[in-house]
Design a protein around this motif. Structure first.
Motif, PDB file in Angstrom:
ATOM      1  N   GLY A   1      -3.381  -0.675  -2.283  1.00 41.68           N
ATOM      2  CA  GLY A   1      -4.092  -0.641  -1.015  1.00 41.68           C
ATOM      3  C   GLY A   1      -3.443   0.242   0.030  1.00 41.68           C
ATOM      4  N   TYR A   2      -2.105   0.310   0.029  1.00 45.71           N
ATOM      5  CA  TYR A   2      -1.425   1.123   1.046  1.00 45.71           C
ATOM      6  C   TYR A   2      -1.826   2.581   0.935  1.00 45.71           C
ATOM      7  CZ  TYR A   2       1.924   2.946  -2.431  1.00 45.71           C
ATOM      8  OH  TYR A   2       2.496   3.583  -3.510  1.00 45.71           O
ATOM      9  N   MET A   3      -2.246   3.008  -0.255  1.00 45.58           N
ATOM     10  CA  MET A   3      -2.647   4.402  -0.447  1.00 45.58           C
ATOM     11  C   MET A   3      -3.882   4.741   0.376  1.00 45.58           C
ATOM     12  SD  MET A   3      -2.018   4.644  -4.577  1.00 45.58           S
ATOM     13  CE  MET A   3      -0.341   4.633  -5.254  1.00 45.58           C
ATOM     14  N   LYS A   4      -4.730   3.750   0.636  1.00 43.30           N
ATOM     15  CA  LYS A   4      -5.923   3.982   1.450  1.00 43.30           C
ATOM     16  C   LYS A   4      -5.599   4.010   2.941  1.00 43.30           C
ATOM     17  CE  LYS A   4      -9.865   3.045  -0.345  1.00 43.30           C
ATOM     18  NZ  LYS A   4     -11.147   2.387  -0.676  1.00 43.30           N
ATOM     19  N   LEU A   5      -4.405   3.537   3.286  1.00 40.42           N
ATOM     20  CA  LEU A   5      -3.983   3.555   4.687  1.00 40.42           C
ATOM     21  C   LEU A   5      -3.203   4.818   5.043  1.00 40.42           C
ATOM     22  CD1 LEU A   5      -2.811  -0.163   5.079  1.00 40.42           C
ATOM     23  CD2 LEU A   5      -5.006   0.843   5.772  1.00 40.42           C
ATOM     24  N   GLY A   6      -2.877   5.615   4.033  1.00 39.48           N
ATOM     25  CA  GLY A   6      -2.173   6.867   4.289  1.00 39.48           C
ATOM     26  C   GLY A   6      -0.726   6.687   4.688  1.00 39.48           C
ATOM     27  N   ILE A   7      -0.052   5.670   4.118  1.00 42.49           N
ATOM     28  CA  ILE A   7       1.359   5.432   4.420  1.00 42.49           C
ATOM     29  C   ILE A   7       2.168   5.469   3.131  1.00 42.49           C
ATOM     30  CG2 ILE A   7       0.889   4.107   6.501  1.00 42.49           C
ATOM     31  CD1 ILE A   7       1.307   1.548   4.899  1.00 42.49           C
ATOM     32  N   GLU A   8       3.471   5.656   3.269  1.00 43.98           N
ATOM     33  CA  GLU A   8       4.383   5.693   2.119  1.00 43.98           C
ATOM     34  C   GLU A   8       5.477   4.653   2.331  1.00 43.98           C
ATOM     35  OE1 GLU A   8       5.825   9.627   1.478  1.00 43.98           O
ATOM     36  OE2 GLU A   8       3.830  10.483   1.127  1.00 43.98           O
ATOM     37  N   PRO A   9       5.290   3.454   1.801  1.00 44.30           N
ATOM     38  CA  PRO A   9       6.275   2.392   2.008  1.00 44.30           C
ATOM     39  C   PRO A   9       7.563   2.635   1.243  1.00 44.30           C
ATOM     40  CG  PRO A   9       4.506   1.650   0.571  1.00 44.30           C
ATOM     41  CD  PRO A   9       4.106   2.996   1.067  1.00 44.30           C
ATOM     42  N   ASP A  10       8.619   1.965   1.698  1.00 40.46           N
ATOM     43  CA  ASP A  10       9.911   2.020   1.011  1.00 40.46           C
ATOM     44  C   ASP A  10       9.979   1.028  -0.141  1.00 40.46           C
ATOM     45  OD1 ASP A  10      11.291   3.879   2.890  1.00 40.46           O
ATOM     46  OD2 ASP A  10      10.889   2.252   4.297  1.00 40.46           O
ATOM     47  N   VAL A  11       9.209  -0.044  -0.028  1.00 37.77           N
ATOM     48  CA  VAL A  11       9.180  -1.095  -1.051  1.00 37.77           C
ATOM     49  C   VAL A  11       7.735  -1.545  -1.218  1.00 37.77           C
ATOM     50  CG1 VAL A  11       9.995  -3.396  -1.707  1.00 37.77           C
ATOM     51  CG2 VAL A  11      11.502  -1.874  -0.398  1.00 37.77           C
ATOM     52  N   VAL A  12       7.323  -1.758  -2.468  1.00 39.51           N
ATOM     53  CA  VAL A  12       5.986  -2.269  -2.759  1.00 39.51           C
ATOM     54  C   VAL A  12       6.125  -3.440  -3.720  1.00 39.51           C
ATOM     55  CG1 VAL A  12       3.716  -1.779  -3.764  1.00 39.51           C
ATOM     56  CG2 VAL A  12       4.901  -0.023  -2.410  1.00 39.51           C
ATOM     57  N   THR A  13       5.465  -4.541  -3.395  1.00 40.60           N
ATOM     58  CA  THR A  13       5.484  -5.700  -4.288  1.00 40.60           C
ATOM     59  C   THR A  13       4.097  -5.912  -4.872  1.00 40.60           C
ATOM     60  OG1 THR A  13       4.951  -7.283  -2.521  1.00 40.60           O
ATOM     61  CG2 THR A  13       7.289  -6.808  -2.934  1.00 40.60           C
ATOM     62  N   THR A  14       4.061  -6.396  -6.110  1.00 39.90           N
ATOM     63  CA  THR A  14       2.779  -6.728  -6.721  1.00 39.90           C
ATOM     64  C   THR A  14       2.973  -7.794  -7.777  1.00 39.90           C
ATOM     65  OG1 THR A  14       0.719  -5.780  -7.559  1.00 39.90           O
ATOM     66  CG2 THR A  14       2.757  -4.987  -8.574  1.00 39.90           C
ATOM     67  N   ALA A  15       1.867  -8.380  -8.206  1.00 40.07           N
ATOM     68  CA  ALA A  15       1.875  -9.429  -9.238  1.00 40.07           C
ATOM     69  C   ALA A  15       0.426  -9.623  -9.676  1.00 40.07           C
ATOM     70  CB  ALA A  15       2.485 -10.718  -8.687  1.00 40.07           C
ATOM     71  N   LYS A  16       0.012 -10.859  -9.876  1.00 38.21           N
ATOM     72  CA  LYS A  16      -1.365 -11.214 -10.227  1.00 38.21           C
ATOM     73  C   LYS A  16      -1.948 -10.291 -11.292  1.00 38.21           C
ATOM     74  CE  LYS A  16      -2.734 -13.673  -5.978  1.00 38.21           C
ATOM     75  NZ  LYS A  16      -3.123 -14.957  -6.532  1.00 38.21           N
ATOM     76  N   ALA A  17      -2.758  -9.306 -10.893  1.00 40.99           N
ATOM     77  CA  ALA A  17      -3.531  -8.506 -11.836  1.00 40.99           C
ATOM     78  C   ALA A  17      -2.678  -7.711 -12.804  1.00 40.99           C
ATOM     79  CB  ALA A  17      -4.454  -7.556 -11.073  1.00 40.99           C
TER      80      ALA A  17
END
Length: 388
Positions: free
Chosen positions: A236-252
């Protein structure tokens, strides 16, 4: 169902208000209960089954690994773990991955990374984590503290200290808290799912990213629910046009097996050294083998289909009787209805469609590959449910 319900009532901790359905099978976007009734599933185990039930490619990948070895430990190398990490890094531009078993664990890892980075760069007093009001980041004591919803805090005081909550889409609120606290990291969701399926404004997200870069504060994105294709982008952050230092994910990403991932960018790629963190089941070869299958099929064609289906839902329900508004991103959608959300859920269930709630909204999290004809049929039921 009566036997299962009785066993559940006697032996399972009473933490869930279950719907009156026992699921016994399913395929694709359809699940089947113990009486043989079929339902179009627009919940996917709360955004887990992105390719629906009994996804053949995922089953084949997990089964193939099962016949090799089901578990080792992180004392040894494992090809599925390493290959999945490579895929994630190559597709995000992030540098390293720590694997756990859930979104809460992934977020705990992110918080640890932020505090260790800030301690080493600025000093131990830089430990505060800023999140947003209405956020949800997990159910451990620490991720509950990170969650910006007071009612989750009430039963479990004292929570882990060191968290403050700014107003979402209010950059002045963020600036005030940054000036009052020694902040190590900022943790946000592109769409606040449990908070009512509320997307962040793009301008706010980009302004927040600029602040973090200026102050050398880690920007961390929680992609547990919106990630892995659901937004219409890989994350989702890709649609906001930002580049985070850390990304967390799980579920899917696990497709039905427990798997969480904390992806570390260039600033923090080496923040952890042996012994700093760990997980017995993190990077389990079965879960990773399945995840490789999942991730490899979230391609441009699928993401375009997600956008197409999202547009259909927004446009159709947005002009439907009894609907006050539609929010979200991609195939993570909240519907504000005139009737109470619980009534909509019950009507849909009685008419063969499974939907969820988020606060006072009806929430939709369908499989990303749901056939359009099944989606149209399900949306028609939701329309009928919403009518006065």
């Amino acid at each position: 169902m009566m036997k299962t319900k009785a066993l559940d009532a006697q032996y399972i901790a009473h933490t869930y208000a279950r719907f009156p359905i026992e699921i016994v099978g399913g395929h694709g976007a359809v699940v089947v209960d113990d009486e043989g009734k079929e339902y179009i599933d627009l919940g996917t185990g709360i955004a887990v089954n992105v390719f629906g039930m009994c996804d053949e490619a995922w089953i084949a990948a997990v089964e193939a690994q099962l016949h090799k070895f089901q578990h080792t430990s992180n004392l040894y190398y494992s090809a599925p773990c390493a290959q999945l990490a490579q895929m994630l890094c190559e597709r995000t531009g992030l540098k390293r991955v720590f694997f756990g078993n859930s979104g809460a664990e992934a977020n705990e890892c992110a918080i640890k990374a932020a505090r260790k980075y800030a301690m080493e760069k600025k000093g131990p007093e830089y430990s505060t984590i800023l999140t947003l009001e209405n956020s949800f980041h997990g159910r451990t004591l620490t991720t509950l503290a990170a969650t910006g919803q007071a009612h989750y805090h009430e039963l479990y005081q004292p929570l882990t200290p060191g968290f403050v909550h700014a107003r979402a889409n209010d950059l002045d609120s963020v600036k005030a808290l940054l000036s009052e606290n020694k902040v190590a990291g900022v943790l946000i969701e592109a769409v606040q799912g449990e908070g009512g399926v509320v997307p962040l404004d793009k301008d706010f997200a980009q302004g927040l990213a600029e602040l973090c870069k200026k102050e050398d504060i880690l920007l961390m994105c929680d992609e547990v629910q919106i990630g892995n294709g659901r937004s219409g982008a890989l994350y989702g952050y890709m649609k906001l046009g930002i580049e985070p230092d850390v990304v967390t994910t799980a579920k899917a990403i696990g497709g039905g097996l427990p798997l969480g991932a904390c992806m570390l960018g260039e600033k923090v790629q080496d923040v952890f050294t042996p012994g700093d963190h760990g997980s017995t089941f993190g990077g389990n070869p079965l879960a990773c083998a399945g995840a490789i299958s999942i991730l490899s099929r979230i391609d441009d064609q699928l993401l375009a289909e997600v956008e197409e289906k999202s547009k259909y839902i927004f446009e159709t329900l947005g002009r439907s009787e009894g609907v006050k508004g539609v929010s979200g991103m991609g195939l993570m959608i909240g519907i504000q209805t005139v009737k109470p959300a619980g009534e909509i859920v019950a009507y849909c269930r009685d008419h063969g469609v499974l939907v969820l709630t988020a606060k006072d909204k009806v929430r939709l999290l369908p499989p990303l590959n749901i056939p359009m004809e099944q989606l149209q049929k399900a949306v028609a039921v939701i329309q009928e449910a919403c009518k006065a």
